[in-house]
Design a protein around this motif. Sequence first.
Motif, PDB file in Angstrom:
ATOM      1  N   ILE A  84       0.817  -1.206   0.106  1.00 25.34           N
ATOM      2  CA  ILE A  84       0.056   0.039  -0.149  1.00 25.34           C
ATOM      3  C   ILE A  84       0.799   1.172   0.048  1.00 25.34           C
ATOM      4  N   ARG A 108     -10.525   3.556  -5.202  1.00 22.81           N
ATOM      5  CA  ARG A 108     -11.748   2.624  -5.250  1.00 22.81           C
ATOM      6  C   ARG A 108     -11.202   1.333  -6.236  1.00 22.81           C
ATOM      7  N   GLU A 111      -8.878  -0.881  -4.220  1.00 18.25           N
ATOM      8  CA  GLU A 111      -9.727  -1.596  -3.211  1.00 18.25           C
ATOM      9  C   GLU A 111     -10.263  -3.179  -3.694  1.00 18.25           C
ATOM     10  N   SER A 112     -10.742  -2.716  -4.904  1.00 15.04           N
ATOM     11  CA  SER A 112     -11.322  -3.681  -5.836  1.00 15.04           C
ATOM     12  C   SER A 112     -10.510  -5.086  -5.982  1.00 15.04           C
ATOM     13  N   GLY A 114      -8.519  -5.860  -3.624  1.00 14.68           N
ATOM     14  CA  GLY A 114      -8.346  -6.460  -2.420  1.00 14.68           C
ATOM     15  C   GLY A 114      -7.128  -5.873  -1.478  1.00 14.68           C
ATOM     16  N   SER A 116      -6.261  -2.900   0.991  1.00 13.90           N
ATOM     17  CA  SER A 116      -6.917  -1.878   1.691  1.00 13.90           C
ATOM     18  C   SER A 116      -6.070  -0.780   2.025  1.00 13.90           C
ATOM     19  N   PRO A 117      -6.591   0.687   2.045  1.00 17.15           N
ATOM     20  CA  PRO A 117      -5.921   1.557   2.218  1.00 17.15           C
ATOM     21  C   PRO A 117      -5.339   2.020   3.544  1.00 17.15           C
ATOM     22  N   ASP A 118      -4.372   2.542   3.889  1.00 18.59           N
ATOM     23  CA  ASP A 118      -3.774   2.677   5.347  1.00 18.59           C
ATOM     24  C   ASP A 118      -4.181   4.418   5.706  1.00 18.59           C
ATOM     25  N   THR A 144     -14.163   7.078   9.391  1.00 19.54           N
ATOM     26  CA  THR A 144     -13.564   5.724   9.039  1.00 19.54           C
ATOM     27  C   THR A 144     -11.995   5.365   9.782  1.00 19.54           C
ATOM     28  N   LEU A 148     -11.140   2.580  12.547  1.00 18.61           N
ATOM     29  CA  LEU A 148      -9.989   1.605  12.557  1.00 18.61           C
ATOM     30  C   LEU A 148      -9.281   1.858  13.770  1.00 18.61           C
TER      31      LEU A 148
END
Length: 563
Positions: A84, A108, A111-112, A114, A116-118, A144, A148
């Motif tokens: 990432i 986006r 993310e599709s 798999g 995940s943004p940090d 968000t 987290l």
Amino acid sequence: MGKSTSSLLFICNRLIIRVVSLPFRAFTSHYCSTIRENAKTRRQNRNQLLNSVRDHSKSGTFKNLDHALGLFDTMLHMHPLPSIFNFTQLFGAIARMKHYSVVVTLIRRMESFGISPDVCTLTVLINCYCRLGRVDFGFSILATILKLGYQPDRIILNTLLNGLILQGNIPRAVRLVDEMENKGYEPNVITCGTIVNGLCKIGQTDVAIRLLRKLEKRNFAQDVVLYSTIIDSLCKDKLVAEALNLFSEMMSKGIQPNVVTYNCIIQGLCNFGRWREASTLLNEMEQRKVMLDVQTFNILVDTRCKEGMLTEAKEVFEVMIQRGIEPDKVTYNSLIDGYCLQNQMDGAVKTFNMMVEKGCSPNVISYNILINGYCKSKKIDEAMRIFHEMSNKGVIPDVVTYTTLIDGFFKVERPQAALELFQNMQAYGQHPDPQTYSILLDGFWELTIAREIFSGLSAKGLQPNVQTYNIMIKGFCKNGLIVEANELLEKMDSNGCPPNERTYNTIIQGLLQHGDTAKAMKYLKMMVDKGFSSNATTAAMFIDLLSSNQVDENIRELLPKSR
């Protein structure tokens, strides 16, 4: 015979085994070596690409958006996928290129796959939403981050703060600062700089100064950036005296001005033709060892060109070169414009060619300046030659290019060519702006067409500007539609487009021509109260009425004094 045959078979088998086994072992060894080499090559290629992404992202040296998007697509098809961290570096660079909506889409898509943004990725995303005017989405991303289990840092909060200020939501921005303090986030110099910068950008310089005073009372450290931002804003608001006072105050506090501070003040002084004071500051810069940069010289060249001081501008240009400071596009464009303003098109073309020879590629502004120069000189064919040249060089004409040429065709009474260019403009994806429509209205004035064009502006999401209103009012007056002209004038303020001096003079002349002296006098007084003056035609019409005693003698006080 049987024994000898079996012996022969035995010998043959041994030979076959030897012949076959030796190459197989060699092949197996070579195959394994090839796999290892390929794997090593793939690792090297992968590392090379990721290093390229990192280097381009840090230095901002992507050729264009497509270059960055190509790298992103390659990264998505790597096995294993990059971290990432690598993606976030790329997103940050694209955001710095101001392609904010692209970053939102790319995150986006990532993310599709798999990934995940940090927190760092989400920080970039918050910045993009704020820049797109969607601070509400920015706060959703903040929620968000909190879910987290992370705590937002000052960078995130300062980004949201800047977004609120750019929206003009000052009360919410102030509340956010209070919330930050309550949660233990002491506002730092970046927080204060963000608020001050945002306030200045939306024209709230007085609020920015009040904030500066509050910071002083709290003994909060101020820096040169904070002062320079406010000084620049004051100069842009034409409050040069106030800017000079703040400049002196800053130095009295031991905060040394840098080249940016000096450039802001020099720009303000030059805009008002205060050359002597600007020269004093230039000497002061040299005494303080503050090096003049390309921006300093650009200010001096540009302001002199705009004032018609072309000789002095060329002298500044020569000094710039002597000092080893490379002129940039802004420098050349200013000088080309200076020649065009003096109708010296040969000099403009010579400077344009010099720009190319020096390796400084002309941009759309460079071409637009030349085209405008030719159009003003009514050399429309030369203007069209430049238009075709820019297209051949890969420089895409913009709305200014087309609008200038359309006006040029009207100036030489070629309305059909103007109309064809207007249609071509839209076919090539350039959307006309209010200025384009104003020129069309003026050039093609016919009541039915004018009404249709004017009423259609709002459907196209365009707000008429003061020039558009003036053309319509003038047309109505010419056609004896004084009531409609008057109604349109009354609507201007409520539509956020205050009348200017020309508007008042146009309506007054129309009213006087149709014998409505009472209303004409009302608008004359209104015009003078707003700081405007009647032009020569309006004044002459009132003087004629005064000489025949048709209007009150007091009107004379509202007319310009004869010299």
